[in-house]
Write an enzyme that holds these catalytic residues in place. Structure first.
Site, PDB file in Angstrom:
ATOM      1  N   GLY A 113       0.818  -1.369   0.058  1.00  0.00           N
ATOM      2  CA  GLY A 113      -0.026   0.009  -0.034  1.00  0.00           C
ATOM      3  C   GLY A 113       0.651   1.182  -0.095  1.00  0.00           C
ATOM      4  O   GLY A 113       0.209   2.173   0.250  1.00  0.00           O
ATOM      5  N   CYS A 114       2.098   1.321  -0.551  1.00  0.00           N
ATOM      6  CA  CYS A 114       2.956   2.285  -0.445  1.00  0.00           C
ATOM      7  C   CYS A 114       2.259   3.459  -1.306  1.00  0.00           C
ATOM      8  O   CYS A 114       1.900   3.453  -2.259  1.00  0.00           O
ATOM      9  CB  CYS A 114       4.376   2.001  -1.115  1.00  0.00           C
ATOM     10  SG  CYS A 114       5.673   3.256  -1.050  1.00  0.00           S
ATOM     11  N   GLY A 115       2.414   4.768  -0.729  1.00  0.00           N
ATOM     12  CA  GLY A 115       1.908   5.921  -1.494  1.00  0.00           C
ATOM     13  C   GLY A 115       2.897   6.530  -2.325  1.00  0.00           C
ATOM     14  O   GLY A 115       2.313   7.090  -3.477  1.00  0.00           O
TER      15      GLY A 115
END
Length: 294
Positions: free
Chosen positions: A133-135
């Site tokens: 879920g890295c932004g």
């Protein structure tokens, strides 16, 4: 929205798995430990492919991936509206075919998008080979962060999102966290009405992914413009605030604290931000409705 979704049976990978483990240190347990079966959350590489071009690979829980892909495309500004998505197809990819280690299959989510959206995507394309879920992984400069705030219109219903309303929604969230109850380690993003009634909840190992799934569901069902707010089983990071503001969601509440950048993003966007929402307490970090420029 008339997006057609083809989710073939073989594309479905389990969202949880079971593993034999040995537990040590429990009261009354023998020195050699106790053999048990543990339930673990699945974490699968999901490639988002737009008009045949791979744009991002995210680690995600393999369920509700059509909603995830649509929500990601909207919250990242790839699409202006759900109508820009012509179709979504989800397909499992064998580990060997994907070039992944044995026993680690992947999933491709293929979106057909409007020519206008695709041309814009090609013009500002960036790689997001991310962790869970890295932004912002994969950007090459400060400018590439693309974190300009999205000002929201004022809503007369925002003051109704008060502490009792927020806590009502959070009280209903655990019952909707089915995967987390089995495996732990899974975030949830929920949608509540302006009265605090929780009507949707999506789960994923990544907090960004859970939010994208929720935003995709709201877009698919034509509810992005409704009065209401997002609840999150996470901290309030700037990326989560920005995703909400970008699609017109004007209020958000998180169970943990926000970051300073998350609060600043909320102020610049005019988003109402609650944090540390643990009954009987909650903290209002940004009132919303008025963009604070200083």
């Amino acid at each position: 929205m008339s997006t057609s979704v083809a989710f073939e049976e073989e594309a479905q990978l389990p969202s949880i798995s079971h593993l034999g483990v040995r537990v040590y240190g429990e009261a009354g347990a023998p020195p050699e430990g106790i053999a048990r079966e543990d339930t673990l959350a699945a974490e699968v590489p999901v490639a988002l492919v737009f008009n045949g071009i791979s744009h991002a690979v995210m680690m995600a829980t393999p369920q509700d991936l059509d909603d995830f892909a649509l929500g990601f495309a909207l919250s990242e500004g790839i699409l202006d509206s759900a109508a820009d998505c012509r179709g979504i197809e989800v397909q499992a990819v064998d580990a060997r075919e994907a070039g992944l280690p044995e026993g680690m299959p992947g999933i491709e989510v293929r979106l057909e998008i409007s020519a206008r959206s695709f041309e814009r995507l090609k013009g500002r394309r960036r790689s997001l080979a991310g962790r869970t879920g890295c932004g912002v992984c994969g950007v090459e400069s400060f400018a590439a962060l693309d974190i300009a705030p999205e000002p929201l219109p004022a809503h007369d219903w925002l003051p109704r999102i008060d502490l009792p309303t927020v806590l009502r929604a959070f009280a209903a969230l655990p019952a909707r966290q089915v995967l987390n109850a089995s495996a732990g380690a899974i975030h949830a993003a929920g949608w509540a009405t302006a009265e605090g009634e929780l009507v949707d909840a999506m789960e994923d190992v990544g907090r960004h992914n859970a939010l994208d799934k929720l935003l995709g569901r709201l877009a698919r069902t034509g509810r992005l413009g409704d009065a209401g707010f997002v609840v999150l089983s996470s901290r309030g990071s700037h990326e989560l605030v920005r995703k909400c503001a970008r699609v017109g969601v004007a209020a958000m509440a998180t169970i943990s604290a926000p970051t300073a950048m998350g609060v600043r993003m909320a102020e610049l966007s005019g988003l109402r931000l609650w944090g540390l929402c643990r009954a009987p307490r909650g903290v209002l970090y940004a009132e919303g409705g008025v963009v604070r420029s200083v």
